[in-house]
Motif scaffolding. Structure first.
Motif, PDB file in Angstrom:
ATOM      1  N   SER A   1      12.534   1.530   0.634  1.00  0.00           N
ATOM      2  CA  SER A   1      11.223   1.009   0.200  1.00  0.00           C
ATOM      3  C   SER A   1      10.668   1.860  -0.809  1.00  0.00           C
ATOM      4  N   LEU A   2      10.750   3.377  -0.580  1.00  0.00           N
ATOM      5  CA  LEU A   2      10.405   4.329  -1.422  1.00  0.00           C
ATOM      6  C   LEU A   2      11.221   4.501  -2.745  1.00  0.00           C
TER       7      LEU A   2
ATOM      8  N   PRO B 112      11.691   9.325  -4.760  1.00  0.00           N
ATOM      9  CA  PRO B 112      12.132   7.830  -5.125  1.00  0.00           C
ATOM     10  C   PRO B 112      13.546   7.705  -6.145  1.00  0.00           C
ATOM     11  N   ASP B 113      13.538   8.633  -7.143  1.00  0.00           N
ATOM     12  CA  ASP B 113      14.630   8.719  -8.128  1.00  0.00           C
ATOM     13  C   ASP B 113      15.864   9.362  -7.174  1.00  0.00           C
ATOM     14  N   GLU B 114      15.640  10.369  -6.439  1.00  0.00           N
ATOM     15  CA  GLU B 114      17.046  10.736  -5.767  1.00  0.00           C
ATOM     16  C   GLU B 114      17.267   9.740  -4.517  1.00  0.00           C
ATOM     17  N   LEU B 115      16.458   9.179  -4.111  1.00  0.00           N
ATOM     18  CA  LEU B 115      16.841   7.978  -2.876  1.00  0.00           C
ATOM     19  C   LEU B 115      17.417   6.878  -3.496  1.00  0.00           C
ATOM     20  N   ARG B 116      16.956   6.332  -4.879  1.00  0.00           N
ATOM     21  CA  ARG B 116      17.647   5.346  -5.620  1.00  0.00           C
ATOM     22  C   ARG B 116      19.040   5.694  -5.851  1.00  0.00           C
ATOM     23  N   THR B 117      19.193   6.919  -6.381  1.00  0.00           N
ATOM     24  CA  THR B 117      20.590   7.224  -6.790  1.00  0.00           C
ATOM     25  C   THR B 117      21.563   7.147  -5.495  1.00  0.00           C
TER      26      THR B 117
ATOM     27  N   ALA C  33       0.766  -1.066   0.014  1.00  0.00           N
ATOM     28  CA  ALA C  33      -0.076  -0.073   0.082  1.00  0.00           C
ATOM     29  C   ALA C  33       0.860   1.251  -0.283  1.00  0.00           C
ATOM     30  N   SER C  34       0.365   2.380  -0.361  1.00  0.00           N
ATOM     31  CA  SER C  34       0.996   3.691   0.003  1.00  0.00           C
ATOM     32  C   SER C  34       1.867   3.834   1.148  1.00  0.00           C
ATOM     33  N   ILE C  35       3.016   4.315   1.005  1.00  0.00           N
ATOM     34  CA  ILE C  35       4.020   4.637   2.221  1.00  0.00           C
ATOM     35  C   ILE C  35       3.746   5.948   2.710  1.00  0.00           C
ATOM     36  N   LEU C  36       3.593   6.966   1.927  1.00  0.00           N
ATOM     37  CA  LEU C  36       3.460   8.245   2.330  1.00  0.00           C
ATOM     38  C   LEU C  36       1.989   8.842   2.023  1.00  0.00           C
TER      39      LEU C  36
END
Length: 287
Positions: A256-257, A220-225, A2-5
């Motif tokens: 997770s995000l 999410p992109d910033e966190l993935r990087t 489910a949604s996280i935020l």
């Protein structure tokens, strides 16, 4: 998953409608806690989001009858957590929203623990209490009205985790992130636990870097990087620990995000450092 935020605006609308369009009836938890001020009840009573039940992290989200070798915030028994969740009025099918006043570094513990116990729809108020304040929404003072008891059934194991005897091998084969401040990772200071340093093989990744100045999680992109730069390549398992298992949950939210499935080591450094037979590394390098 489910949604996280959830945003302050989405929460406000859901409280008016008494449910989320993509979820269920709202159950709101105020998890205000800090190392220097663990009892958040006075802050809760001075003003909280309407309807929020106060959650005592030390009492409801941890077991303090365990020996020191289990860490400072060992997981509560699932029976204890279930009794607390029912006291907060939670039933299966509800949407639980959690927040604190410290960029969700405490409330993430409730998010992870409830999801670990099999509750599907738990969301963090992105930006924490500040987001509600900045939006200009009203507060409620005093103690929230006691809800009717919930009926939720909980069972641990819905999310991956790491036990103490699994950590050393995991650090060899996977990516183990240390969510504490960098100076504690390096062993330059240790204000709480019996030994300074980090688990050999762990990589420093302070959890505060997962959010901006406003307390909202980075994209999410910033966190993935960020996590890829730390070694989270495709096919690599990612684990995380902190001081006592609280901010490790915040790191788990960020992972997770970013699209990872993190394994949390609940005992964290407080458990590892209480076992003198286990090795400790110091300095900026993993080993």
């Amino acid at each position: 998953m489910a949604s996280i935020l959830t945003t302050a605006e989405e929460l406000h609308d859901a409280l008016i409608a008494r449910r989320y369009d993509d979820g269920g009836p709202v159950r709101l938890l105020d998890v205000r806690w800090r190392l220097d001020r663990p009892d958040g009840r006075p802050d809760h009573r001075s003003g909280h989001i309407p309807g929020a039940q106060y959650v005592a992290l030390d009492e409801d989200l941890a077991d303090h009858h365990a020996p020191a070798s289990e860490g400072r915030h060992p997981l509560p028994s699932v029976e204890k957590l279930q009794a607390a969740a029912r006291r907060w009025g939670i039933s299966r099918g509800d949407t639980v929203v959690v927040y604190d006043d410290a960029k969700n570094t405490a409330s993430a513990r409730a998010w992870w623990l409830l999801r670990f116990a099999g509750f599907a729809d738990v969301r963090l108020l992105d930006g924490a209490l500040r987001a509600w304040t900045d939006a200009g929404y009203d507060f409620e003072k005093g103690d929230a009205e006691t809800p009717a008891p919930g009926t939720v059934d909980l069972s641990y194991g819905a999310l991956p985790s790491l036990a103490l005897d699994e950590v050393a091998a995991f650090a060899e084969d996977g990516l183990l992130l240390d969510a504490r401040a960098a100076e504690r990772y390096r062993g330059e200071t240790e204000p709480i636990d019996p030994r300074a340093g980090h688990i050999p093989g762990a990589v420093s990744a302070p959890t505060i870097d997962n959010v901006g100045e406003d307390g909202r999680f980075r994209s999410p992109d910033e966190l993935r990087t960020r996590f890829r730069m730390l070694g989270a390549e495709d096919g690599v398992s990612v684990g995380v620990y902190c001081g006592s298992g609280v901010t490790a949950a915040h790191q788990a939210v960020a992972l997770s995000l970013a699209g990872f499935e993190p394994r949390v080591f609940p005992g964290s450094w407080s458990q590892w450092s209480n076992h003198p037979e286990l090795p400790v590394a110091t300095g900026p390098d993993p080993r």
